[in-house]
Scaffold this active site. Structure first.
Site, mmCIF file in Angstrom:
data_model
loop_
_atom_site.group_PDB
_atom_site.id
_atom_site.type_symbol
_atom_site.label_atom_id
_atom_site.label_comp_id
_atom_site.label_asym_id
_atom_site.label_seq_id
_atom_site.Cartn_x
_atom_site.Cartn_y
_atom_site.Cartn_z
ATOM 1 N N GLY A 216 -4.747 -2.069 -5.576
ATOM 2 C CA GLY A 216 -5.089 -0.772 -6.143
ATOM 3 C C GLY A 216 -3.860 0.084 -6.341
ATOM 4 N N SER A 217 -4.064 1.370 -6.455
ATOM 5 C CA SER A 217 -2.968 2.297 -6.696
ATOM 6 C C SER A 217 -2.180 2.525 -5.417
ATOM 7 C CB SER A 217 -3.508 3.631 -7.208
ATOM 8 O OG SER A 217 -4.198 4.312 -6.174
ATOM 9 N N GLU A 238 -1.424 -4.693 -2.190
ATOM 10 C CA GLU A 238 -0.767 -5.051 -3.454
ATOM 11 C C GLU A 238 -1.045 -3.886 -4.390
ATOM 12 O OE1 GLU A 238 0.423 -5.713 -6.799
ATOM 13 O OE2 GLU A 238 -1.587 -6.577 -7.027
ATOM 14 N N LEU A 239 -0.005 -3.089 -4.671
ATOM 15 C CA LEU A 239 -0.217 -1.767 -5.264
ATOM 16 C C LEU A 239 0.378 -1.672 -6.669
ATOM 17 C CD1 LEU A 239 0.511 0.221 -1.979
ATOM 18 C CD2 LEU A 239 -1.689 -0.620 -2.834
ATOM 19 N N CYS A 273 -1.373 -4.425 -13.413
ATOM 20 C CA CYS A 273 -0.303 -3.878 -12.580
ATOM 21 C C CYS A 273 1.044 -4.493 -12.938
ATOM 22 C CB CYS A 273 -0.616 -4.086 -11.104
ATOM 23 S SG CYS A 273 -0.861 -5.799 -10.611
ATOM 24 N N GLU A 367 3.248 5.060 -14.019
ATOM 25 C CA GLU A 367 2.557 3.815 -14.366
ATOM 26 C C GLU A 367 1.449 4.166 -15.361
ATOM 27 O OE1 GLU A 367 0.408 -0.067 -12.351
ATOM 28 O OE2 GLU A 367 0.338 1.833 -11.301
#
Length: 467
Positions: A216-217, A238-239, A273, A367
């Site tokens: 996610g963020s 895992e961002l 991402c 982003e």
């Protein structure tokens, strides 16, 4: 998507069509589900490795049998074009089968105690055991694939799993949850919790959860880590990413442009991402690169994600498209030139190319989660590497050059988790470790890595074994 006190409506982001509903669970319901997961975990842990592998293989076969149905449902609720959701379901099948194999090779070690004076007669071994109940918080952009990485690995390692699907597109995972039951999974071994932010917070807070794995963020990851710290649970993050692609003066211009199209504009509707989010092009080939990129971008078809001819569908929601529109506006206000696209229609956003982007623009550091390619110039490769590294994120990067020595020199200097040479950053193979540095979270997810990380080591010492 609209919410009521007890149900969440799931709609097609392009048409607004109601596709289904899921429960908006209360805190009490989530607490009960997590409590029940304890008995499910004990049942999974008691299964021999071959039985856990057989369960995962059975689910994989059921997903494969329903592949077209699942892909169509995922495209409808998520917005990605049908061909891409078919590929996502295929990836999930491979991940389940890969994790089934990993279930049968969770190895311990024999550690030589004769390395320590006085312990020569003793034997030490380690074994790996499951952590307990694993919470898997799944994002909207690749929900089936990223769910598979988390849930299949958790079961392979002997854990129970509580899955929170993305609230805007949960229906595909609801369908797969039914497959676990049909495959004979132990009761409470695999459960879903549907709802919003408070559900995620509870999964991080409850002591019955041993580990949380989140894609996610960075904002969400920081909050989950903070809440998980109170109970010392393992948190795997895992961002976000703001991946840079560097195009050197000896690059194949057309292939580099194609990497931007396929790795940003026409894959996942730009909502990836590890998509190409910043492009740094050597000034000597800049104009040729832009010309090729614009020609390829013009061929992209925007429309109904269920049509085979569509390259770019709607973003996950109109609000997401509005956010992308605002980010493009900030880049233009900072001096960038809009060379293609830039228009929004509801949740649809046309593939957009921006040139002459000021490298110091704050908007370039963001982003942007949509089909937008900002192009900036450089004259010295050292400057390109510096600009790529200035991002607070460090997921992946790419470099295009025909000089393999230069490629490895650049790759070594990039502060990221992965570097792709002569290809797009939007590359993720399930058997590779995937993750990044800095505010990307530091974790690496992959078939082997995740199964291992969802276990803990226990050391056993046999005194006098060699006496």
């Amino acid at each position: 998507m609209s919410e009521s006190p007890s149900r969440i409506d799931v709609t097609n982001p392009g048409t607004g069509e109601l596709l289904g509903q899921v429960p908006d669970l209360s805190e009490e319901q989530v607490i009960t589900i997590v409590a029940n997961a304890g008995s499910g975990q004990r049942a999974v842990a008691a299964m021999p490795a071959h039985a856990r592998a057989e369960l995962l293989l059975d689910v994989a076969s059921r997903i494969e049998a329903a592949r077209d149905e699942l892909a169509r449902l995922l495209a409808a609720e998520n917005g990605k074009p049908l061909g891409q959701t078919q590929g996502e379901v295929d990836a999930a099948i491979r991940i389940f089968r890969g994790c089934a194999a990993e279930a049968t090779r969770i190895f311990g070690r024999q550690i030589p105690l004769d390395a320590v004076p006085g312990l020569e007669a003793h034997l030490a071994v380690t074994v790996r055991e499951p952590l307990g109940v694993v919470a898997a918080i799944v994002p909207f952009n690749y929900p089936v694939e990223l769910y598979a990485h988390k849930a299949a690995a958790a079961i392979a390692a002997g854990n129970a799993v509580v899955v929170q699907p993305p609230s805007r597109c949960p229906l595909s995972l609801v369908r797969i949850d039914e497959m676990f039951a049909a495959a004979g999974a132990p009761r409470y071994a695999h459960q879903l919790v549907t709802g919003g932010v408070r559900v995620s917070q509870l999964l991080a807070e409850l002591p019955g959860i041993a580990a949380v794995t989140l894609t996610g963020s960075t904002t969400a990851g920081r909050e989950i880590a903070r809440r998980g710290a109170a109970t010392f649970k393992k948190v795997l993050l895992e961002l976000g990413g703001n991946d840079a692609l560097i195009v050197c003066d000896d690059a194949d211009v057309d292939k580099a442009a194609e990497a931007v199209v396929l790795g940003r504009l026409a894959r996942g509707n730009g909502q990836i991402c590890c998509a190409v989010k910043r492009v740094y092009v050597h000034e000597g080939i800049h104009d040729r690169f832009v010309e090729s990129l614009l020609a390829q971008t013009a061929k992209l078809s925007v429309g109904d994600q269920l049509l085979p001819s569509t390259d770019v569908g709607p973003l996950i929601a109109e609000s997401a498209a509005v956010a992308v529109e605002a980010a493009v506006g900030r880049l233009v206000a900072d001096g960038a030139t809009l060379a293609a696209g830039g228009s929004r229609d509801g949740a649809f956003f046309t593939p957009t190319v921006l040139v002459d982007v000021p490298t110091q623009s704050p908007a370039l550091a963001e982003e942007i989660f949509g089909p937008v390619a900002p192009i900036a110039r450089f004259s010295d490769i050292a400057d390109a590497v510096r600009m790529a590294n200035e991002s607070p994120y460090g997921l992946q990067a790419a470099v295009f050059t025909s000089d393999i020595t230069r490629a490895f020199q650049v790759a070594k200097r990039l502060d990221v988790g992965g570097v792709v040479i002569n290809g797009s950053t939007a590359l993720r193979a399930e058997n590779l470790p995937f993750g990044g540095t800095k505010e990307t979270g530091g974790y690496r997810e992959g078939i082997h890595e995740t199964v291992t990380d969802l276990t803990r080591q226990k050391t056993m010492v046999v005194m006098g074994a060699f006496a």
